[in-house]
Design a protein around this motif. Sequence first.
Motif, PDB file in Angstrom:
ATOM      1  N   ARG A  35       0.834  -1.212   0.000  1.00 57.13           N
ATOM      2  CA  ARG A  35       0.000   0.000   0.000  1.00 57.13           C
ATOM      3  C   ARG A  35       0.870   1.264   0.000  1.00 57.13           C
ATOM      4  O   ARG A  35       0.543   2.268  -0.648  1.00 57.13           O
ATOM      5  CB  ARG A  35      -0.910  -0.017   1.233  1.00 57.13           C
ATOM      6  CG  ARG A  35      -1.521   1.335   1.626  1.00 57.13           C
ATOM      7  CD  ARG A  35      -2.626   1.774   0.663  1.00 57.13           C
ATOM      8  NE  ARG A  35      -3.125   3.097   0.975  1.00 57.13           N
ATOM      9  CZ  ARG A  35      -4.092   3.350   1.859  1.00 57.13           C
ATOM     10  NH1 ARG A  35      -4.654   2.366   2.532  1.00 57.13           N
ATOM     11  NH2 ARG A  35      -4.502   4.579   2.064  1.00 57.13           N
ATOM     12  N   TRP A 270     -10.119  -7.102   9.369  1.00 52.45           N
ATOM     13  CA  TRP A 270     -10.040  -5.926   8.499  1.00 52.45           C
ATOM     14  C   TRP A 270     -11.052  -6.108   7.377  1.00 52.45           C
ATOM     15  O   TRP A 270     -11.429  -7.230   7.037  1.00 52.45           O
ATOM     16  CB  TRP A 270      -8.630  -5.764   7.912  1.00 52.45           C
ATOM     17  CG  TRP A 270      -8.545  -4.676   6.869  1.00 52.45           C
ATOM     18  CD1 TRP A 270      -8.426  -3.341   7.086  1.00 52.45           C
ATOM     19  CD2 TRP A 270      -8.620  -4.848   5.455  1.00 52.45           C
ATOM     20  NE1 TRP A 270      -8.413  -2.655   5.884  1.00 52.45           N
ATOM     21  CE2 TRP A 270      -8.525  -3.563   4.865  1.00 52.45           C
ATOM     22  CE3 TRP A 270      -8.775  -5.955   4.606  1.00 52.45           C
ATOM     23  CZ2 TRP A 270      -8.562  -3.355   3.493  1.00 52.45           C
ATOM     24  CZ3 TRP A 270      -8.822  -5.753   3.240  1.00 52.45           C
ATOM     25  CH2 TRP A 270      -8.710  -4.466   2.693  1.00 52.45           C
ATOM     26  N   HIS A 272     -13.152  -3.853   3.807  1.00 55.52           N
ATOM     27  CA  HIS A 272     -13.366  -2.652   3.003  1.00 55.52           C
ATOM     28  C   HIS A 272     -14.856  -2.592   2.662  1.00 55.52           C
ATOM     29  O   HIS A 272     -15.312  -3.212   1.698  1.00 55.52           O
ATOM     30  CB  HIS A 272     -12.518  -2.700   1.728  1.00 55.52           C
ATOM     31  CG  HIS A 272     -12.640  -1.468   0.881  1.00 55.52           C
ATOM     32  ND1 HIS A 272     -13.490  -1.383  -0.190  1.00 55.52           N
ATOM     33  CD2 HIS A 272     -12.012  -0.254   0.968  1.00 55.52           C
ATOM     34  CE1 HIS A 272     -13.387  -0.183  -0.741  1.00 55.52           C
ATOM     35  NE2 HIS A 272     -12.496   0.512  -0.059  1.00 55.52           N
ATOM     36  N   ASP A 275     -17.358  -5.329   0.842  1.00 53.47           N
ATOM     37  CA  ASP A 275     -16.668  -6.200  -0.101  1.00 53.47           C
ATOM     38  C   ASP A 275     -16.238  -7.490   0.584  1.00 53.47           C
ATOM     39  O   ASP A 275     -15.532  -7.465   1.596  1.00 53.47           O
ATOM     40  CB  ASP A 275     -15.437  -5.495  -0.682  1.00 53.47           C
ATOM     41  CG  ASP A 275     -15.819  -4.294  -1.544  1.00 53.47           C
ATOM     42  OD1 ASP A 275     -16.372  -4.527  -2.634  1.00 53.47           O
ATOM     43  OD2 ASP A 275     -15.580  -3.157  -1.115  1.00 53.47           O
ATOM     44  N   GLU A 282      -6.520  -5.026  -5.152  1.00 55.15           N
ATOM     45  CA  GLU A 282      -7.540  -4.217  -4.474  1.00 55.15           C
ATOM     46  C   GLU A 282      -7.258  -4.150  -2.977  1.00 55.15           C
ATOM     47  O   GLU A 282      -7.354  -3.077  -2.364  1.00 55.15           O
ATOM     48  CB  GLU A 282      -8.926  -4.811  -4.734  1.00 55.15           C
ATOM     49  CG  GLU A 282      -9.412  -4.605  -6.157  1.00 55.15           C
ATOM     50  CD  GLU A 282     -10.704  -5.355  -6.445  1.00 55.15           C
ATOM     51  OE1 GLU A 282     -11.519  -4.843  -7.231  1.00 55.15           O
ATOM     52  OE2 GLU A 282     -10.890  -6.469  -5.879  1.00 55.15           O
ATOM     53  N   TRP A 286      -6.485  -0.741  -0.747  1.00 51.39           N
ATOM     54  CA  TRP A 286      -7.426  -0.325   0.291  1.00 51.39           C
ATOM     55  C   TRP A 286      -6.854  -0.433   1.702  1.00 51.39           C
ATOM     56  O   TRP A 286      -7.312   0.255   2.613  1.00 51.39           O
ATOM     57  CB  TRP A 286      -8.685  -1.203   0.237  1.00 51.39           C
ATOM     58  CG  TRP A 286      -9.472  -1.111  -1.021  1.00 51.39           C
ATOM     59  CD1 TRP A 286      -9.526  -0.052  -1.894  1.00 51.39           C
ATOM     60  CD2 TRP A 286     -10.343  -2.114  -1.562  1.00 51.39           C
ATOM     61  NE1 TRP A 286     -10.361  -0.341  -2.932  1.00 51.39           N
ATOM     62  CE2 TRP A 286     -10.885  -1.597  -2.766  1.00 51.39           C
ATOM     63  CE3 TRP A 286     -10.721  -3.398  -1.161  1.00 51.39           C
ATOM     64  CZ2 TRP A 286     -11.774  -2.313  -3.555  1.00 51.39           C
ATOM     65  CZ3 TRP A 286     -11.610  -4.111  -1.945  1.00 51.39           C
ATOM     66  CH2 TRP A 286     -12.124  -3.569  -3.117  1.00 51.39           C
ATOM     67  N   ASP A 291      -7.175   0.560  10.181  1.00 53.32           N
ATOM     68  CA  ASP A 291      -8.546   0.070  10.026  1.00 53.32           C
ATOM     69  C   ASP A 291      -8.750  -1.321  10.625  1.00 53.32           C
ATOM     70  O   ASP A 291      -9.869  -1.845  10.591  1.00 53.32           O
ATOM     71  CB  ASP A 291      -8.928   0.038   8.543  1.00 53.32           C
ATOM     72  CG  ASP A 291      -8.981   1.427   7.924  1.00 53.32           C
ATOM     73  OD1 ASP A 291      -9.238   2.392   8.673  1.00 53.32           O
ATOM     74  OD2 ASP A 291      -8.751   1.557   6.707  1.00 53.32           O
TER      75      ASP A 291
END
Length: 465
Positions: A35, A270, A272, A275, A282, A286, A291
Amino acid sequence: MSERQVVTRIAPSPTGSMHIGTARTALFNWLYARRTGGKYLLRIEDTDRERSTEGAVKVILDGLSWLGLEPDEAPVFQFTRADRHREVALDLLARGRAYRDFMTPDELTEERERARAEGRVVRSPWRDPEGPVDASRPHVIRLRAPQEGATRIDDQVKGEVVFQNVDLDDLILLRTDGTPTYNLAVVVDDHDMGVTHVIRGDDHLNNAARQTHIYQAMGWETPVWAHLPMIHGPDGKKLSKRHGAQAVGEFDDMGYLPEALRNYLAKLGWGHGDDEIFSDAEAAAWFDIRDVVGAPARLDWDKLNHLNNHYLRKAEPERLAGLVKTVLQSRDWPVHEGDTETLLRTLPLVREGVPTVLDLADAVIFALRRRPLDLPEKARALLTDETQARLGRLSISLEGSEWTVPALEATIRGFAETEGVGIGKFGPALRAVLSGGSPAPDLAGTLISIGKAESLARIQDALPN
């Protein structure tokens, strides 16, 4: 944290199998590095020489490779860095940030008992000795940790965690034999590897305060801390053998695909939005360590099976054929020349709703059987004289049919209409003689899987001579 390139690491001990919790920790480190455009490293913490075998190291390397989480650089082996660890301990000693502790084992035992009775941590009388000391006597080297105030850990998952320094003892840096302790080795290695973010299990949260003291004593920049909650079983209790697989290798053996396990592990703590299914790209785009949920996650086999089926349906048939053949060979099922072509025809027709590669191997057995098939009693009972005669006539119709699913479905329906009966009058018997009593897809799919010549031959075998 200064504007340095993000560097994460996974640091397992090669003392057994690679636990699924370690795999998730590796995944989160890998995702965060991807990321942020950083690096993801591996350190093998092999200081337990009795348990750290080459085989155990291979388990870690193979597990990470299977998961697709190989490090960006060659692994660092902690044992080889013992001289560097000692060097730092002696540096701290020279600068007055550590001291020699000459307490004997008996004296240490007595101090521990007093400390327990008084509700405090162990304090060595050698922290501030009166007069010179004889460094030739047996001793350990302890960190001179702060005893006043508090140490605050700004944890990316847990939030701010405060430790009162009076509750933290002066941890040992070097043992009497000169070997470094865990907390010293970890700090030195993380610093020298340039690790900026320490993402690990929350069983290490207490170590964060102790390790912070070492960073501060050396004048080194403290990393960003992130301590992940544990993975529990479906019943909310600590994951154990009673819950099924715990090690990465077991998930492989049970027929799960690595991409499915990555997707599933990413969802353990975790997510998103809503989803459920997402690609590695992806997830990397994200993912943010902030998070991650602080509460323990629960292993849910139904969700994992659902995800695995999704990836089985997406996988190339050639790849699945190789995986299925490996399973069959492990069961001593004979795999013959030409079976690959049969599998490539069969797999797309049987993988709907199948949870694992093991189940997929079960689902293709009907197509790989060798003639003459040994029909079970239940199948033989379906072959009445009337049914055998009807199958003989159906065989002629099939021989003249185009060998595609739509054409075969049309042929079977047309035959039933011509005979003036429902498909139920001959369909079960046809399925039985084609599959040998093994589970199989619909009639047209079964015929396609087996192939024209083999299908007609199996029907002929079931007819009177």
